[in-house]
Design a protein around this motif. Structure first.
Motif, PDB file in Angstrom:
ATOM      1  N   ILE A 112       4.560   3.996 -14.702  1.00  0.00           N
ATOM      2  CA  ILE A 112       4.506   3.215 -13.405  1.00  0.00           C
ATOM      3  C   ILE A 112       3.391   3.107 -12.702  1.00  0.00           C
ATOM      4  N   ILE A 113       3.132   3.920 -12.136  1.00  0.00           N
ATOM      5  CA  ILE A 113       2.184   5.159 -11.818  1.00  0.00           C
ATOM      6  C   ILE A 113       0.342   3.715 -12.285  1.00  0.00           C
ATOM      7  N   LYS A 114       0.845   4.052 -13.596  1.00  0.00           N
ATOM      8  CA  LYS A 114      -0.725   3.651 -14.810  1.00  0.00           C
ATOM      9  C   LYS A 114      -0.585   1.758 -14.366  1.00  0.00           C
ATOM     10  N   LEU A 115       0.551   1.987 -13.620  1.00  0.00           N
ATOM     11  CA  LEU A 115       0.482  -0.127 -14.012  1.00  0.00           C
ATOM     12  C   LEU A 115       0.429  -0.368 -13.285  1.00  0.00           C
ATOM     13  N   LYS A 116       1.047   0.471 -11.692  1.00  0.00           N
ATOM     14  CA  LYS A 116       0.674  -0.313 -10.130  1.00  0.00           C
ATOM     15  C   LYS A 116      -0.705   0.187 -10.229  1.00  0.00           C
ATOM     16  N   GLN A 117      -2.085   1.000 -10.869  1.00  0.00           N
ATOM     17  CA  GLN A 117      -2.927   1.215 -10.271  1.00  0.00           C
ATOM     18  C   GLN A 117      -3.895  -0.151 -11.063  1.00  0.00           C
ATOM     19  N   LYS A 118      -3.421  -0.434 -12.242  1.00  0.00           N
ATOM     20  CA  LYS A 118      -3.940  -1.386 -13.104  1.00  0.00           C
ATOM     21  C   LYS A 118      -3.618  -2.922 -11.992  1.00  0.00           C
ATOM     22  N   LEU A 119      -2.619  -2.974 -11.951  1.00  0.00           N
ATOM     23  CA  LEU A 119      -1.752  -4.144 -11.256  1.00  0.00           C
ATOM     24  C   LEU A 119      -2.744  -4.291  -9.964  1.00  0.00           C
ATOM     25  N   LYS A 120      -3.315  -3.371  -8.913  1.00  0.00           N
ATOM     26  CA  LYS A 120      -4.149  -3.307  -7.581  1.00  0.00           C
ATOM     27  C   LYS A 120      -5.875  -3.327  -8.574  1.00  0.00           C
TER      28      LYS A 120
END
Length: 145
Positions: A135-143
């Motif tokens: 979830i954290i990595k996905l959030k970082q990619k989206l940002k």
């Protein structure tokens, strides 16, 4: 209900021994209560020791990760004392006692229970850790996109 109450008291005691700050004692104690309640009721409903421990551990891992972000503290401060009700202390004691007294049948029973409890704790923590990392990595990619 007595079992849950003693787990809550034990969690509070271990929190004090682990020198958790006074402001966070309520959160660690609530985590212990959460793990004790989930484990107890799943076990009482006929789920096995592995299943009840796995879901209780997963729940307190999620609880500690969410709470860590809310109260700005490391998740381990909440997680470690909250796992106290799940630890296989009794079954480990009886495993070793039966080993010493050469009671093979009871030894096998308690050894299996100890291993399943440990596996439930480990796999519950690993699954949630992988999920949080994803979830954290996905959030970082989206940002960054």
């Amino acid at each position: 209900m007595l079992e849950i109450t003693t787990c809550i008291i034990g969690t509070f005691g271990f929190s004090v021994l682990l020198k958790v700050s006074k402001q966070k004692l309520i959160f660690t104690t609530l985590g212990g209560a959460l793990s004790a309640v989930i484990s107890y009721f799943l076990a009482q409903s006929g789920k096995g020791i592995f299943t009840s421990t796995f879901f209780a551990m997963a729940a307190i891992c999620i609880y500690s990760e969410l709470l860590a972000r809310i109260i700005k503290t490391p998740a381990n401060v909440i997680l470690l004392p909250s796992t106290i009700p799940l630890l296989p202390g009794g079954s480990l004691y009886y495993t070793l006692s039966c080993l010493i007294h050469s009671d093979k049948e009871k030894f096998a029973h308690y050894a299996k229970e100890t291993i399943l409890t440990g596996a439930g704790i480990a796999l519950g923590a690993i699954l949630v850790s992988i999920l949080i990392t994803f979830i954290i990595k996905l959030k970082q990619k989206l940002k960054s996109a």
